[in-house]
Motif scaffolding. Sequence first.
Motif, PDB file in Angstrom:
ATOM      1  N   UNK A  39      10.201   2.175  -1.349  1.00 20.01           N
ATOM      2  CA  UNK A  39      11.507   1.555  -1.136  1.00 20.01           C
ATOM      3  C   UNK A  39      11.374   0.166  -0.524  1.00 20.01           C
ATOM      4  N   UNK A  40      10.454   0.031   0.438  1.00 21.80           N
ATOM      5  CA  UNK A  40      10.262  -1.254   1.099  1.00 21.80           C
ATOM      6  C   UNK A  40       9.814  -2.322   0.114  1.00 21.80           C
ATOM      7  N   UNK A  41       8.763  -2.036  -0.638  1.00 20.63           N
ATOM      8  CA  UNK A  41       8.233  -3.036  -1.563  1.00 20.63           C
ATOM      9  C   UNK A  41       9.233  -3.343  -2.675  1.00 20.63           C
ATOM     10  N   UNK A  42       9.947  -2.316  -3.140  1.00 21.03           N
ATOM     11  CA  UNK A  42      10.866  -2.539  -4.262  1.00 21.03           C
ATOM     12  C   UNK A  42      12.075  -3.379  -3.867  1.00 21.03           C
ATOM     13  N   UNK A  43      12.706  -3.008  -2.745  1.00 22.72           N
ATOM     14  CA  UNK A  43      13.983  -3.628  -2.416  1.00 22.72           C
ATOM     15  C   UNK A  43      13.879  -4.797  -1.438  1.00 22.72           C
ATOM     16  N   UNK A  44      12.770  -4.905  -0.710  1.00 21.76           N
ATOM     17  CA  UNK A  44      12.601  -6.042   0.196  1.00 21.76           C
ATOM     18  C   UNK A  44      11.857  -7.180  -0.496  1.00 21.76           C
ATOM     19  N   UNK A  62       2.690   1.580  -9.986  1.00 15.32           N
ATOM     20  CA  UNK A  62       1.293   2.035 -10.097  1.00 15.32           C
ATOM     21  C   UNK A  62       0.431   1.567  -8.928  1.00 15.32           C
ATOM     22  N   UNK A  63       0.648   0.331  -8.465  1.00 17.81           N
ATOM     23  CA  UNK A  63      -0.121  -0.174  -7.334  1.00 17.81           C
ATOM     24  C   UNK A  63       0.173   0.582  -6.055  1.00 17.81           C
ATOM     25  N   UNK A  64       1.438   0.931  -5.839  1.00 15.95           N
ATOM     26  CA  UNK A  64       1.808   1.689  -4.637  1.00 15.95           C
ATOM     27  C   UNK A  64       1.195   3.086  -4.685  1.00 15.95           C
ATOM     28  N   UNK A  65       1.175   3.681  -5.868  1.00 12.82           N
ATOM     29  CA  UNK A  65       0.551   5.001  -6.016  1.00 12.82           C
ATOM     30  C   UNK A  65      -0.935   4.922  -5.651  1.00 12.82           C
ATOM     31  N   UNK A 120       5.286  13.061  -6.687  1.00 12.84           N
ATOM     32  CA  UNK A 120       6.501  12.707  -5.949  1.00 12.84           C
ATOM     33  C   UNK A 120       6.857  11.239  -6.146  1.00 12.84           C
ATOM     34  N   UNK A 121       5.871  10.364  -6.050  1.00 14.27           N
ATOM     35  CA  UNK A 121       6.138   8.933  -6.226  1.00 14.27           C
ATOM     36  C   UNK A 121       6.618   8.626  -7.644  1.00 14.27           C
ATOM     37  N   UNK A 122       6.034   9.285  -8.623  1.00 17.26           N
ATOM     38  CA  UNK A 122       6.480   9.050  -9.998  1.00 17.26           C
ATOM     39  C   UNK A 122       7.923   9.507 -10.185  1.00 17.26           C
ATOM     40  N   UNK A 123       8.270  10.649  -9.617  1.00 20.59           N
ATOM     41  CA  UNK A 123       9.643  11.154  -9.739  1.00 20.59           C
ATOM     42  C   UNK A 123      10.625  10.222  -9.041  1.00 20.59           C
ATOM     43  N   UNK A 124      10.297   9.807  -7.813  1.00 20.61           N
ATOM     44  CA  UNK A 124      11.180   8.891  -7.091  1.00 20.61           C
ATOM     45  C   UNK A 124      11.272   7.558  -7.828  1.00 20.61           C
ATOM     46  N   UNK A 125      10.151   7.088  -8.367  1.00 22.77           N
ATOM     47  CA  UNK A 125      10.170   5.848  -9.139  1.00 22.77           C
ATOM     48  C   UNK A 125      11.089   5.945 -10.342  1.00 22.77           C
ATOM     49  N   UNK A 126      11.054   7.071 -11.042  1.00 23.27           N
ATOM     50  CA  UNK A 126      11.936   7.271 -12.194  1.00 23.27           C
ATOM     51  C   UNK A 126      13.398   7.275 -11.750  1.00 23.27           C
TER      52      UNK A 126
END
Length: 253
Positions: A39-44, A62-65, A120-126
Motif C-alpha cells: 500500500x505504501x509503495x503503490x499509493x505514496x 513483483x518487486x515488492x513480492x 496473499x500479496x498477489x491476491x491483494x494486488x489483484x
Amino acid sequence: MTTMALRNTGTLAWRTLVQIKHNPFELIDFSVQPIMFLLLFTYVFGGAMAGSPAEYLTFALPGIVVQNLIFATMNTGIGLNTDITKGVFDRLRSLPIARSAPLAGRILADVIKQAWAVALLLVIGIVLGFRIETGPAATLGAIGLLLVFAVALSWVSVLVAMLVSTPEKVQIFGFVLFFPLTMASGAFVDPATMPGWLQAFAEVNPTTVVADAVRGLLSGGPVAGPVTWSLAWAGGLLVVFAPLAVRAFRRRI
C-alpha cells in the motif's frame, strides 16, 4: 532423505507452523507487513514513479513480492538461533530422530509461510488493480521460482544464525546484508534511471533478476533470460552457502 528423515522433517515443520497459534504476532511478518509495504509503495510513491498508482502497481508488485521474500528468509535464521539458545536443539538431539530433521523442518515450515505471503500479496494486488496477463501455468511458475529462490537464499540466513550468538544479531546482520540487496535493485525502479556505477550493480543484482522474471511470468515480457539467471543465482547460492551452513550447523549443535 530416508522415510524416517522425511517423516521427522514434516513433524518438526508442523511444530513450527503450530507455534503461530500461540504467537499470532508472527503473522505480522508474513501478512500485515507485506500488505503495508504494498500500500505504501503503490499509493505514496506510485504517482511520482509512474504517473499513477495503477501504472506503478503493475511494475512494483513483483518487486515488492521479491523484497518481502528476501527479508522473510531472515526468520529461518532467527528461528533456528532462538531454538539453539533456548536449548530446544539439546532436547531434540536426545530423541531418536534424523539429525537433519530440525534444520530441514525449519526451512520447510518457513517456505510454507513464504508461499502464504506470496499468494496473499498477489491476491491483494489483484484487488488493488493488478492484472495477470499470462495464464495459470505461468503464474504457478512464478510462485515456484520465488520459492526456489527463497530456499536457496535461506541458507545464507542459516549460516548467519550459526555464526552469531543471539537472534537479535541474526536480525541485525540480515538487515545489513539484505537491505542494500533489495533497495539497490530494479525491484522498485528501472535501473536505467540510476547512476552508471549503481546501474551496473542493479542489473546483475539477484533481486532485479528475480523481479524481472516474475514480471515476465505474470505480466508478459522477457521470460527465458530472467528465469535462467534467477535459477543460476539460486543454484549458486545453494552450492556456496548450503555446505557452509550445514558445516556450521553441525559444529554449533
